[in-house]
Motif scaffolding. Sequence first.
Motif, PDB file in Angstrom:
ATOM      1  N   GLN A 154     -85.451 120.147 -41.760  1.00 22.43           N
ATOM      2  CA  GLN A 154     -85.465 119.871 -40.327  1.00 22.43           C
ATOM      3  C   GLN A 154     -85.728 121.150 -39.538  1.00 22.43           C
ATOM      4  O   GLN A 154     -86.533 121.164 -38.603  1.00 22.43           O
ATOM      5  CB  GLN A 154     -84.152 119.249 -39.880  1.00 22.43           C
ATOM      6  N   SER A 155     -85.081 122.224 -39.925  1.00 17.88           N
ATOM      7  CA  SER A 155     -85.266 123.509 -39.251  1.00 17.88           C
ATOM      8  C   SER A 155     -86.715 123.980 -39.358  1.00 17.88           C
ATOM      9  O   SER A 155     -87.311 124.439 -38.383  1.00 17.88           O
ATOM     10  CB  SER A 155     -84.319 124.546 -39.853  1.00 17.88           C
ATOM     11  N   PHE A 156     -87.293 123.850 -40.566  1.00 13.38           N
ATOM     12  CA  PHE A 156     -88.680 124.260 -40.780  1.00 13.38           C
ATOM     13  C   PHE A 156     -89.619 123.475 -39.860  1.00 13.38           C
ATOM     14  O   PHE A 156     -90.466 124.049 -39.179  1.00 13.38           O
ATOM     15  CB  PHE A 156     -89.087 124.053 -42.242  1.00 13.38           C
ATOM     16  N   TYR A 157     -89.484 122.147 -39.837  1.00 16.29           N
ATOM     17  CA  TYR A 157     -90.397 121.329 -39.044  1.00 16.29           C
ATOM     18  C   TYR A 157     -90.179 121.495 -37.547  1.00 16.29           C
ATOM     19  O   TYR A 157     -91.126 121.402 -36.771  1.00 16.29           O
ATOM     20  CB  TYR A 157     -90.321 119.862 -39.468  1.00 16.29           C
ATOM     21  N   GLU A 158     -88.943 121.767 -37.140  1.00 13.67           N
ATOM     22  CA  GLU A 158     -88.680 122.000 -35.713  1.00 13.67           C
ATOM     23  C   GLU A 158     -89.348 123.293 -35.256  1.00 13.67           C
ATOM     24  O   GLU A 158     -89.808 123.390 -34.116  1.00 13.67           O
ATOM     25  CB  GLU A 158     -87.170 122.045 -35.454  1.00 13.67           C
ATOM     26  N   GLN A 159     -89.438 124.285 -36.154  1.00 16.77           N
ATOM     27  CA  GLN A 159     -90.133 125.534 -35.820  1.00 16.77           C
ATOM     28  C   GLN A 159     -91.639 125.322 -35.708  1.00 16.77           C
ATOM     29  O   GLN A 159     -92.315 126.037 -34.967  1.00 16.77           O
ATOM     30  CB  GLN A 159     -89.849 126.599 -36.878  1.00 16.77           C
ATOM     31  N   GLN A 160     -92.164 124.333 -36.422  1.00 14.65           N
ATOM     32  CA  GLN A 160     -93.602 124.055 -36.382  1.00 14.65           C
ATOM     33  C   GLN A 160     -93.995 123.436 -35.048  1.00 14.65           C
ATOM     34  O   GLN A 160     -95.017 123.774 -34.472  1.00 14.65           O
ATOM     35  CB  GLN A 160     -94.023 123.139 -37.532  1.00 14.65           C
TER      36      GLN A 160
END
Length: 97
Positions: free
Chosen positions: A17-23
Amino acid sequence: MKIEILSIAMSDIQAGQSFYEQQQEGLGIYFLDSLFSDIDSLLLYAGIHQQFFGYYRALSKRFPYAIYYRVSGQTIQVWRVLDCRQKPSRTATALRI
């Protein structure tokens, strides 16, 4: 049947979730919704997936993630939720707990 998500699997989900929110803003929430929908589908389809490393593996419908789980009596235990883009040796290592 009931679904039990182990703490290490929740850590995997939170990292994704953190990775995709940064994208892109909002993509992390979409990731969570999609992944929990895939996990909920295990109530219908648990045990039909191919086994890898001693775990059943269900692939996410919208993201390149695999849900590794075991069925024990009336409980579906989600052990790991791993990114399929990593090296296969890292997946094997992650599943040897």
